[in-house]
Design a protein around this motif. Sequence first.
Motif, mmCIF file in Angstrom:
data_model
loop_
_atom_site.group_PDB
_atom_site.id
_atom_site.type_symbol
_atom_site.label_atom_id
_atom_site.label_comp_id
_atom_site.label_asym_id
_atom_site.label_seq_id
_atom_site.Cartn_x
_atom_site.Cartn_y
_atom_site.Cartn_z
ATOM 1 N N HIS A 196 0.650 -1.271 -0.061
ATOM 2 C CA HIS A 196 -0.392 0.099 -0.061
ATOM 3 C C HIS A 196 1.367 1.024 -0.360
ATOM 4 N N PHE A 197 0.775 2.490 -1.015
ATOM 5 C CA PHE A 197 1.562 3.444 -0.883
ATOM 6 C C PHE A 197 0.353 4.354 -1.144
ATOM 7 N N LYS A 201 0.016 12.173 -7.051
ATOM 8 C CA LYS A 201 -1.137 12.825 -7.564
ATOM 9 C C LYS A 201 -2.105 12.372 -5.479
ATOM 10 N N PHE A 202 -0.812 11.724 -4.770
ATOM 11 C CA PHE A 202 -1.843 11.715 -2.896
ATOM 12 C C PHE A 202 -2.525 10.507 -3.372
ATOM 13 N N ASP A 203 -2.404 9.612 -4.440
ATOM 14 C CA ASP A 203 -3.917 8.661 -3.868
ATOM 15 C C ASP A 203 -3.271 7.606 -3.533
ATOM 16 N N LEU A 204 -4.493 6.455 -2.245
ATOM 17 C CA LEU A 204 -3.842 5.271 -1.534
ATOM 18 C C LEU A 204 -4.036 4.350 -3.255
ATOM 19 N N GLN A 205 -3.305 3.842 -3.006
ATOM 20 C CA GLN A 205 -2.977 2.646 -4.057
ATOM 21 C C GLN A 205 -2.261 1.430 -3.320
ATOM 22 N N SER A 206 -3.365 0.582 -3.780
ATOM 23 C CA SER A 206 -2.769 -1.086 -3.517
ATOM 24 C C SER A 206 -2.950 -2.065 -4.010
ATOM 25 N N ALA A 207 -1.478 -2.721 -4.147
ATOM 26 C CA ALA A 207 -1.068 -4.157 -5.298
ATOM 27 C C ALA A 207 -0.828 -5.289 -4.107
ATOM 28 N N SER A 386 -11.550 -1.119 7.518
ATOM 29 C CA SER A 386 -11.645 -2.298 6.597
ATOM 30 C C SER A 386 -11.359 -1.554 5.127
ATOM 31 N N GLN A 387 -11.532 0.266 4.896
ATOM 32 C CA GLN A 387 -11.825 0.458 3.562
ATOM 33 C C GLN A 387 -10.343 0.650 2.938
ATOM 34 N N GLU A 388 -10.204 0.296 2.157
ATOM 35 C CA GLU A 388 -8.835 0.084 1.070
ATOM 36 C C GLU A 388 -9.168 1.240 0.204
ATOM 37 N N PHE A 558 0.685 7.561 6.372
ATOM 38 C CA PHE A 558 -0.804 7.280 5.321
ATOM 39 C C PHE A 558 -1.083 5.937 4.948
ATOM 40 N N CYS A 559 0.135 5.523 3.824
ATOM 41 C CA CYS A 559 0.261 4.149 3.519
ATOM 42 C C CYS A 559 -0.402 2.553 4.060
ATOM 43 N N VAL A 560 -0.268 2.982 5.515
ATOM 44 C CA VAL A 560 0.123 2.175 5.975
ATOM 45 C C VAL A 560 -1.530 1.660 6.758
ATOM 46 N N PRO A 561 -2.388 0.595 6.146
ATOM 47 C CA PRO A 561 -3.961 0.706 6.779
ATOM 48 C C PRO A 561 -4.133 0.088 7.554
ATOM 49 N N ALA A 562 -5.219 0.164 8.440
ATOM 50 C CA ALA A 562 -5.517 -0.021 9.757
ATOM 51 C C ALA A 562 -5.659 -1.820 10.508
ATOM 52 N N SER A 563 -5.604 -2.530 8.540
ATOM 53 C CA SER A 563 -6.352 -3.551 9.039
ATOM 54 C C SER A 563 -5.530 -4.696 8.377
ATOM 55 N N SER A 564 -5.758 -5.368 8.103
ATOM 56 C CA SER A 564 -4.368 -6.852 7.332
ATOM 57 C C SER A 564 -6.373 -7.176 6.218
#
Length: 606
Positions: A196-197, A201-207, A386-388, A558-564
């Motif tokens: 997660h990063f 453009k300051f958008d949260l992205q996951s892969a 739990s949002q991404e 902010f790249c760190v998610p609160a849940s797995s």
Amino acid sequence: MDKFIKRTGTVLDNENDENIPSPKRTKKEISKVWEFFKKGSNQTATCLKCGKVYKTSGNTSNLMQHLNTAHHLDSVQNNPSSLSPCMDKFLNKTKQYENGSARKAAIDKAVLKMIAKDVQPFSVVTDPGFIYLVKTLDPMYKLPSKTHMRNVTLKSEYEALRIKLQDVLNQVEHVGITTDCWTSKANEGYITVTVHFISSKFDLQSAVLSTDKLITPTSHSADTIAASLKSVLTEWDLLRKVTTIVTDNDASMVKACRNLELKHLPCFAHTINLLVQEVLKLPMVSPSISKCKRIVSFFKSSTIAYEKFKQAQGSKKAYSLVQEVPTRWNSALYMVQRILATNDHISTVLLVTPKAPQPFSAEDIFFLEDFANILEPFEHATRSISQEKNASISILIPVICELNKKMVDIKPNIKTTEGKSIFDFLTARMPERFAHYEARTVPRVATILDSRFKKDGFLSQSNADQAAKALENELFNTLSKTQHDPPTPPNPEPEKKKFTFLQQKVAVKSKSTRTDAIIALRQYLEAPNSPENVEPLEFYKTCPDSMEALKSIAKQYFCVPASSTASERIFSKAGQVISERRSSLKPNIVNKLLFLNKNSFLSDLN
């Protein structure tokens, strides 16, 4: 005489035959099988579609059998077509795209994307209905075999997307990681790693980085998990960019992160699950939950009772009952909520149905209402973190604050003794489960960086002050790396100073990065809080250039998610990929399919 003439004629005929050239031997026609095979040395033939090698001494029966069974090319015959090219043209046979053409490659890629996105088996390319659909859409396109799709097209597309993701990650300075282990339907252990990063453009992205077997499949120890995780992070050159790894509360996961010397954050959704699972096991709760499950099972197993239940509701959009799933606590809440919504209709059916369970009493309903009211805030909290799409780490501590506030508001409305026991149990256990989150640097700094909360999003003022101090240190470190002395303007005639001691003090003051960090923090904290509907990433997208240091720190936290849950969602998708029909899929194919499924956004990147 006749005899002589006959003999003479025979002799003459034979003599004439010597002067007449013998007719040319007809050239043997080449089997159409060789359009799909390439001859090799040592009497071998290689399939051009899947690369499989067969022995052949001129006989093509085994090659024909391969084409029919593996590639479903039933129309290929060893006897070549008797029709000439002119006749083929006369009969208006459809021309097909050549192998390697841009159009065919594009459609092959689209078919693979459909297989990965919709979790379809590779054998879909042999389904008659799908073949008919494709032929109707484009008669010139011929579907490749499932073997070619799996071994060639999938590999090519995976490598292309992998290069794109690597290019994106090379431009990122900080990432958050989630990981978890799971077991497939084939009873094989896998570990999934997601990244997660924050983009430029300051958008949260996951892969998804990897879904593969552990390095040592026979051991699920902390050392094995750490080695597998390190291998993935090293392969993607991310080991030094990790802000925090988020996993469940399993001791092996915690120790694995400690072995890697990386910060660890327990999944908040898993922590809530552990707490509520304790509630479900309480002696005053389990009998009522068992009764709910028994009644739901009765309706699920009886088509007559279920039909009566739908008719009793008298609505086209009749509710159905929900059964509890032991691994998900919120399924028990959904079951109770649905029972409360349809209890009158449930009772109507149960009272007139032979051998049916006893309906709920008034005391049962009062308790179920207390149960639902007490646990609803925990369900809302689970969904919030739990949002991404939006940053979730910055709301972790405020969500805990809100849970405490809602528990206080609920207390006066509890009707039953059992409900009060649940309430007392939760209020006693919540600090033990949740208090450590306010003491962790990552959630602390993320909360104060969220312009909606700042220092107001904490239960403890002491923790808020500690968060402010931690942010000040981050600002100091960031400014130390980015600030440079301003260029000195030319001054041909040095001005004589009366107070030389002052000049030295001002010079030292202007170079104090610590002072700049304190001033930047004070300006941020003293500004009004943002409205609640302003997401933190949106705030930093539009903030002025003077807050560049804060923006840099925000990307780190902010790249760190609160849940797995990102990793857990892969399990759900993997359960569809590794179905009972496809339980023999090799791990590398599973990895590539899930990679394409979850990283489809990379296809839109130039």
